[in-house]
Design a protein around this motif. Sequence first.
Motif, mmCIF file in Angstrom:
data_model
loop_
_atom_site.group_PDB
_atom_site.id
_atom_site.type_symbol
_atom_site.label_atom_id
_atom_site.label_comp_id
_atom_site.label_asym_id
_atom_site.label_seq_id
_atom_site.Cartn_x
_atom_site.Cartn_y
_atom_site.Cartn_z
ATOM 1 N N ASN A 29 -0.763 0.424 9.007
ATOM 2 C CA ASN A 29 -1.735 -0.570 8.571
ATOM 3 C C ASN A 29 -2.245 -0.196 7.186
ATOM 4 O O ASN A 29 -2.004 0.910 6.700
ATOM 5 N N ASP A 30 -2.938 -1.101 6.558
ATOM 6 C CA ASP A 30 -3.452 -0.858 5.217
ATOM 7 C C ASP A 30 -4.525 0.232 5.271
ATOM 8 O O ASP A 30 -5.539 0.069 5.952
ATOM 9 N N HIS A 77 0.816 -1.215 0.000
ATOM 10 C CA HIS A 77 0.000 0.000 0.000
ATOM 11 C C HIS A 77 0.851 1.267 0.000
ATOM 12 O O HIS A 77 0.355 2.346 -0.331
#
Length: 648
Positions: free
Chosen positions: A323-324, A205
């Motif tokens: 985090n994503d 990401h």
Amino acid sequence: MSSSTPTKNSNTAEGIDPDFASLLTTHDIKEPNISAIVRLHPNLLAQLDAAFRRHHWLVKTTGVGEVLDRHCRSSNRGRKKAGLDGALYYALQLTAVFTTGQATIEQMYVVAQSLPLPTRIEFGIVVYKDKKKVRELTRKQLYTMTEGLGRNLSYTTDCLTDAERQLPHADQRAILQTRQAERHAVVTDFVTRLLKGTHLINIEHGTYAIDDTSIWAWSKAPHSSRHLGGGQDRPLADEDTADVPPHDSSRAAEAQDNATPGDVEDPDPDGTPDATEVKGEHKERQDPAPWLCPDAAWGGKTAKSGAQVGIYGYKAHVIVNTNDPAGKQALPVLIQALELTPANEDVVDVSLRLIDQIRARAPFVRLIGDRHYGYKRFDRWAMELWRRRIHQVLDLRADKPGVMDQYGSKVIDGRPHCPRMGAHLETLVPSDEPEKQTEFRQQIAEREKFALRMVKGPLASPGKTAAGEHDPKLGITRWQCPAVAGTVGCPLRPGTVGLARQAGAPVVPHPPEAEVDQDLPRCCTQQTIQIESGTPMKYLQEEYWGSKEWGLIYALRSAVEAVFGNIKNRGTEDVRRGFVQVVGLPLVTLAVAAAAACHNIRILEKHGRESGEQFASPLMNHPVDGELIESLVLRGDEVFEHLERTAA
């Protein structure tokens, strides 16, 4: 916590090879029996052995052991002594951090002596011949290697030989700068290799968070500087608007005129004053006293109260993955890049170096930083990120620059707005009070409707970036009138008022008036306007600052704060003053890098247990039988168990 009673021989791994049985009964062995003093978890030695083995594997496979071997000798004279190499040295330091929360030589020696005998024999910590001990690792060997590494990797004037010190100052300076750059490259390569060895997941990401944290020096500050209120690495004014030159680290140690002793945060307030005091005038280059750290400096940090306080030591600049942002899957937050600098060094150059390290191996889309990074001069920070095709995500201070005019539009927080937007929307400040924060969100949503729509962003073109070429359109943006974009209605844009009223959108009150269109602001007559790169656009971000979408992205910055709290926790790596008891950036960097690697391994283990994801790596060799102890802290003969999770 439930635990079975340890056996008499619990200090040696169960199922010992019969070939070693006779050695265990010889009087020549002084096996440290920690479990005889303190009640231990029966799985302790298995975990200690597994930790040492995975750390040794990491050091060998990443090549950092070879890096240390090339720079560990105090002298090239004579034959290198057997029994200790770079891989064993650093594996012991990693294991010391994992098991004791300290990277000291004494704890490295404790670990070496506490390992099961078969492991000590296998890795050459102790050597037997005809059932008699002929060689064993000593404290002196660890001290000697540490001194050699400190001397051969020093960033200070100590890296000049006596003969070089007799050269003209210009020649000395040239030699020193070249050698410092070479040695800094060695340390950087070491840390990069080590951390890459712990990156068992791919970050697709491309979202990262950046910050720095204070590392107190082991030595105290010289008395002549105890009164300083902190360094100037966190200026109190925007570099683009303040009437001061950009940060110069060579002058950052100068005292602030209004500094007081109360501004200094001392981790050891009850300590007695040092007996040695640095006297004499400052010289361009000066060897510090042996008890002083040659690289430590006074710097500033933000206390939990929000006040600026001083810190004597270093700053650890860290980038972690978040985090994503799309929330597709939970990811372990790992330290991706790390570098230590003196506490007063500016954040820009070191941050860009860390960014480039990550870009060389993984996608890098956006970087989340705190307000400090937004104070940097436009061409030093924002433009450098855009040159690398990276979006900045920043919070803004209450004393941020006000409205700036660009072709008739009101540029606020890096975005142009309708020139007739209400003045009550120009200066919006978030609040900790729930009611005021709700009002702030509503006003931000209203103001966003008057913002021009971005047609072309500031990032460099992919082709130019890939080729390493300068993009002449870097930082140049193109914008469309909000009435044309359909977020508001305006009488100057035919047909938009009716559509806005149907959609419940606001209508521009009192639009600009002029006898001819040429006298109207360009943003009110042209389909789009182009705004050149410059100070007004320095706060431009991917999402509208203060909006819900921006808040969701910025909230991911907590990942880096969580990492700092994690590695400084008493029950984990315990990185605080006393964690490492040496001076000089190279040696302190090795210790902090060990803590970062241990953190990554521990987080990967926890992620695997909680998610069920399995990593096919020797790093994940934690014993699965019995209860899982996340962190074991040995303090000499005492062992403190910290149980975070019990296996089902």
